[in-house]
Design an enzyme around this catalytic site. Structure first.
Site, PDB file in Angstrom:
ATOM      1  N   GLU A 226      59.700   2.301  -4.296  1.00  0.00           N
ATOM      2  CA  GLU A 226      60.929   1.539  -4.567  1.00  0.00           C
ATOM      3  C   GLU A 226      61.221   0.753  -3.303  1.00  0.00           C
ATOM      4  O   GLU A 226      61.686   1.322  -2.304  1.00  0.00           O
ATOM      5  CB  GLU A 226      62.090   2.493  -4.886  1.00  0.00           C
ATOM      6  CG  GLU A 226      61.913   3.302  -6.168  1.00  0.00           C
ATOM      7  CD  GLU A 226      62.109   2.469  -7.427  1.00  0.00           C
ATOM      8  OE1 GLU A 226      62.544   1.309  -7.342  1.00  0.00           O
ATOM      9  OE2 GLU A 226      61.783   2.995  -8.508  1.00  0.00           O
TER      10      GLU A 226
ATOM     11  N   CYS B  23      69.516  -2.199  -2.031  1.00  0.00           N
ATOM     12  CA  CYS B  23      68.319  -2.940  -2.454  1.00  0.00           C
ATOM     13  C   CYS B  23      68.644  -3.863  -3.606  1.00  0.00           C
ATOM     14  O   CYS B  23      67.980  -4.867  -3.799  1.00  0.00           O
ATOM     15  CB  CYS B  23      67.224  -1.964  -2.837  1.00  0.00           C
ATOM     16  SG  CYS B  23      67.777  -0.782  -4.061  1.00  0.00           S
TER      17      CYS B  23
HETATM   18  P1  NAD Z   1      62.653   1.791   6.039  1.00  0.00           P
HETATM   19  O1  NAD Z   1      61.449   1.331   5.301  1.00  0.00           O
HETATM   20  O2  NAD Z   1      62.795   1.389   7.443  1.00  0.00           O
HETATM   21  O3  NAD Z   1      62.730   3.388   6.029  1.00  0.00           O
HETATM   22  C1  NAD Z   1      62.706   4.129   4.838  1.00  0.00           C
HETATM   23  C2  NAD Z   1      62.212   5.530   5.155  1.00  0.00           C
HETATM   24  O4  NAD Z   1      60.866   5.442   5.613  1.00  0.00           O
HETATM   25  C3  NAD Z   1      62.981   6.247   6.252  1.00  0.00           C
HETATM   26  O5  NAD Z   1      63.045   7.624   5.945  1.00  0.00           O
HETATM   27  C4  NAD Z   1      62.103   6.025   7.463  1.00  0.00           C
HETATM   28  O6  NAD Z   1      62.263   7.022   8.453  1.00  0.00           O
HETATM   29  C5  NAD Z   1      60.731   6.116   6.848  1.00  0.00           C
HETATM   30  N1  NAD Z   1      59.675   5.450   7.600  1.00  0.00           N
HETATM   31  C6  NAD Z   1      59.754   4.380   8.426  1.00  0.00           C
HETATM   32  N2  NAD Z   1      58.544   4.105   8.935  1.00  0.00           N
HETATM   33  C7  NAD Z   1      57.679   5.009   8.414  1.00  0.00           C
HETATM   34  C8  NAD Z   1      56.278   5.249   8.562  1.00  0.00           C
HETATM   35  N3  NAD Z   1      55.510   4.484   9.319  1.00  0.00           N
HETATM   36  N4  NAD Z   1      55.741   6.290   7.884  1.00  0.00           N
HETATM   37  C9  NAD Z   1      56.504   7.057   7.080  1.00  0.00           C
HETATM   38  N5  NAD Z   1      57.815   6.882   6.905  1.00  0.00           N
HETATM   39  C10 NAD Z   1      58.400   5.863   7.558  1.00  0.00           C
HETATM   40  O7  NAD Z   1      63.891   1.335   5.154  1.00  0.00           O
HETATM   41  P2  NAD Z   1      65.455   1.559   5.448  1.00  0.00           P
HETATM   42  O8  NAD Z   1      65.863   0.607   6.512  1.00  0.00           O
HETATM   43  O9  NAD Z   1      65.767   3.001   5.618  1.00  0.00           O
HETATM   44  O10 NAD Z   1      66.079   1.121   4.050  1.00  0.00           O
HETATM   45  C11 NAD Z   1      66.329  -0.185   3.727  1.00  0.00           C
HETATM   46  C12 NAD Z   1      65.256  -0.751   2.828  1.00  0.00           C
HETATM   47  O11 NAD Z   1      65.095   0.099   1.701  1.00  0.00           O
HETATM   48  C13 NAD Z   1      65.608  -2.098   2.260  1.00  0.00           C
HETATM   49  O12 NAD Z   1      64.480  -2.933   2.258  1.00  0.00           O
HETATM   50  C14 NAD Z   1      66.034  -1.774   0.835  1.00  0.00           C
HETATM   51  O13 NAD Z   1      65.904  -2.854  -0.055  1.00  0.00           O
HETATM   52  C15 NAD Z   1      65.116  -0.665   0.509  1.00  0.00           C
HETATM   53  N6  NAD Z   1      65.641   0.132  -0.610  1.00  0.00           N
HETATM   54  C16 NAD Z   1      65.021   0.041  -1.809  1.00  0.00           C
HETATM   55  C17 NAD Z   1      65.527   0.742  -2.896  1.00  0.00           C
HETATM   56  C18 NAD Z   1      64.874   0.651  -4.245  1.00  0.00           C
HETATM   57  O14 NAD Z   1      65.160   1.510  -5.076  1.00  0.00           O
HETATM   58  N7  NAD Z   1      64.030  -0.320  -4.507  1.00  0.00           N
HETATM   59  C19 NAD Z   1      66.651   1.549  -2.732  1.00  0.00           C
HETATM   60  C20 NAD Z   1      67.266   1.616  -1.475  1.00  0.00           C
HETATM   61  C21 NAD Z   1      66.735   0.897  -0.422  1.00  0.00           C
END
Ligand code: NAD
Length: 490
Positions: free
Chosen positions: A265, A299
């Site tokens: 997602e 998102c």
């Molecule tokens: P992010 O991708 O920075 O982090 C998401 C998660 O991934 C966190 O737990 C983070 O610690 C982890 N993470 C980061 N780097 C990683 C790696 N290399 N390996 C494994 N895990 C890792 O996103 P964010 O800033 O927390 O959230 C915002 C983003 O999420 C926005 O782009 C938003 O659109 C998206 N989002 C999507 C949905 C959906 O359902 N499509 C819902 C909510 C948020």
């Protein structure tokens, strides 16, 4: 450390360790990291900082628990989830306080998030006893075919910070309903709510004599030290990730070696289309909802307002009036409707894209400034005369900024809506049902809100196309992500 924004009754019950096989414990390294209140910038808690040794311990617990959990009667799994739903609902005020303390959103929104997250748990409590297979005679007539559904196996669930209960509920509920055990990696910025909910699930499992290794939680300040060892371990059978497209894409690559089942997602860039026949008052109400929930950090946030030229001034003026009525402040304060952004870097980024838009000819109708107070705040902003090639349009802003672009025809509107690699959701305001059906066919998104600023529902398939992801959460589809088909030829 004293948690300032949290009632002491809640603060006393927030686990700050790592959950492995039914017990909360410190990180193997002894390290911790600090979780802060974005509305004050003050520290809330120090939380155990899991590393690769903890990650492997958690996966061992999840794989040991899996056979018994998979074999547990669906009704038992269903009743466990139902009990978790009841407890979460009964503790709405406490959980909402926690969501607001670590994530910043106004309390009313946090309560709505608790209800929305709990609804996924209730829905999958109901679905746990309903997943179906198939039995039929083969077309050749020579044998029979059975198709059974079977839990995929231990699953890694990685969640973002913006909905600390809803994002995990959407994964953990279908996973447990299907019979999978889980290892959860919550976001570094908001691990507290997840820990609190995981403790509710742990206690229910323990009380019922069910395997406690079914749920394991790894808060961590270094996500890669968790995902790295787990994604290369053949015991892990599933990854469900919600977060940015950039990280999702990296995790997909890392999942290729073990050909891991994945659901993603990812980011959005939602167009909000207002046609010439729209009810403008309704469109403004929907626009405020779709844009301003969690201060624009969702998102599904409307990122681009695409408005027919003939109603653009009426819509923009009314949106400006509506934004002017919003109250920016700490989420726990009475009457506040817009909380802070999650961190300083988020405010910097919003300031940067707005400045770039203004340099590129956009007009500020309201906002475009940071209020003079502690915390990571940014005022609700409306921009018009925005050129569609600017970053405020082409990238996910993740802040309280509404840029308005005009169009002259439906074809132009659809072309603008589709001019992005993302395809999570679109919103459209129109009274023409024929147009609605054309948009459903031509707008490249996984979801379409028609005359509504909110689309998400536990009983409906949530998810995107293109760079917004793979798979669906919610509805009948959500549990499929955690099930394999086994075809038996008899
Ligand atoms: P992010 O991708 O920075 O982090 C998401 C998660 O991934 C966190 O737990 C983070 O610690 C982890 N993470 C980061 N780097 C990683 C790696 N290399 N390996 C494994 N895990 C890792 O996103 P964010 O800033 O927390 O959230 C915002 C983003 O999420 C926005 O782009 C938003 O659109 C998206 N989002 C999507 C949905 C959906 O359902 N499509 C819902 C909510 C948020």
């Amino acid at each position: 450390m004293t948690p300032p924004a949290l009632p002491p009754t809640v603060a006393a019950h927030v686990p700050t360790g790592i959950l492995i096989d039914g017990a909360w414990r410190p990180a193997a390294s002894g390290r911790t990291f600090t979780v802060s209140d974005p509305g004050t910038t003050e520290s809330l808690f120090d939380v155990a900082d899991a590393g690769s040794d903890d990650a492997l311990d958690a996966l061992t617990a999840a794989s040991n628990a899996f056979p018994e959990w998979r074999a547990t009667a669906p009704r038992v799994r269903s009743e466990l989830l139902r009990a978790v739903f009841e407890t979460i609902t009964a503790r709405t005020e406490d959980i909402a306080a926690l969501v607001t303390a670590e994530g910043g959103k106004p309390l009313a929104e946090s309560r709505a998030e608790v209800a929305y997250g709990a609804d996924y748990i209730r829905w999958y409590a109901e679905q746990a006893v309903r997943f179906e297979g198939l039995a039929r005679r083969a077309p050749s007539g020579t044998n029979h075919q059975l198709v059974l559904r079977r839990a995929v196996g231990p699953a890694l669930l990685i969640t973002p910070w913006n909905f600390p209960i809803a994002m995990i509920a959407r994964k953990v509920a279908p996973a447990l309903a299907a019979g999978c055990s889980v290892v959860i990696k919550p976001a570094q910025l908001t691990p507290l709510t997840t820990a609190y909910v995981a403790e509710i699930i742990r206690a229910e499992l323990a009380d019922r004599g069910l395997p406690t290794g079914v749920i394991n939680v790894l808060p961590s300040a270094s996500a890669r030290s968790i995902s790295g060892p787990l994604l290369s371990d053949p015991r892990l059978r599933k990854l469900s990730f919600t977060g940015s497209t950039e990280v999702g894409s990296a995790l997909l690559k890392a999942s290729a070696d073990t050909v891991l089942r994945t659901s993603m997602e990812l980011g959005g860039n939602a167009p909000f289309l207002v046609f010439e026949d729209a009810d403008i008052d309704a469109a403004v109400t929907g626009a405020v909802q779709a844009k301003m929930r969690n201060a624009g950090q969702t998102c599904v946030a409307a990122n681009r307002f695409l408005v027919h030229a003939s109603v653009a001034e009426e819509f923009t003026a009314a949106l400006t009036v509506a934004f002017d009525k919003l109250v920016v402040g700490h989420g726990a304060d009475e009457g506040v409707t817009v909380g802070p952004l999650i961190e300083e870097a988020a405010v910097d980024r919003v300031q940067e894209v707005v400045a770039e838009a203004v340099d590129g000819g956009a007009r500020v109708r309201i906002g475009a400034e940071r209020p003079d107070r502690a915390g990571y705040f940014y005022n609700p902003t409306v921009l018009d005369r925005v050129s569609p090639d600017l970053r405020v349009i082409t990238e996910e802003t993740f802040g309280p900024v509404a840029p308005v672009v005009t169009f002259g025809s439906e074809d132009e509107a659809v072309a603008l809506a589709n001019s992005t690699p993302f395809g999570l959701v679109a919103y459209a305001y129109t009274r023409d049902i024929g147009r609605v059906l054309r948009l459903a066919e031509s707008v490249d998104t996984g979801m379409l809100g028609v005359n509504r600023g909110l689309v998400s529902d536990a009983s409906a398939p949530f998810g995107g196309v293109k760079s917004s992801g793979l798979g669906r959460e919610g509805g009948e589809a959500g549990i499929e992500e955690y099930l394999d088909s086994v075809y038996v030829a008899i």
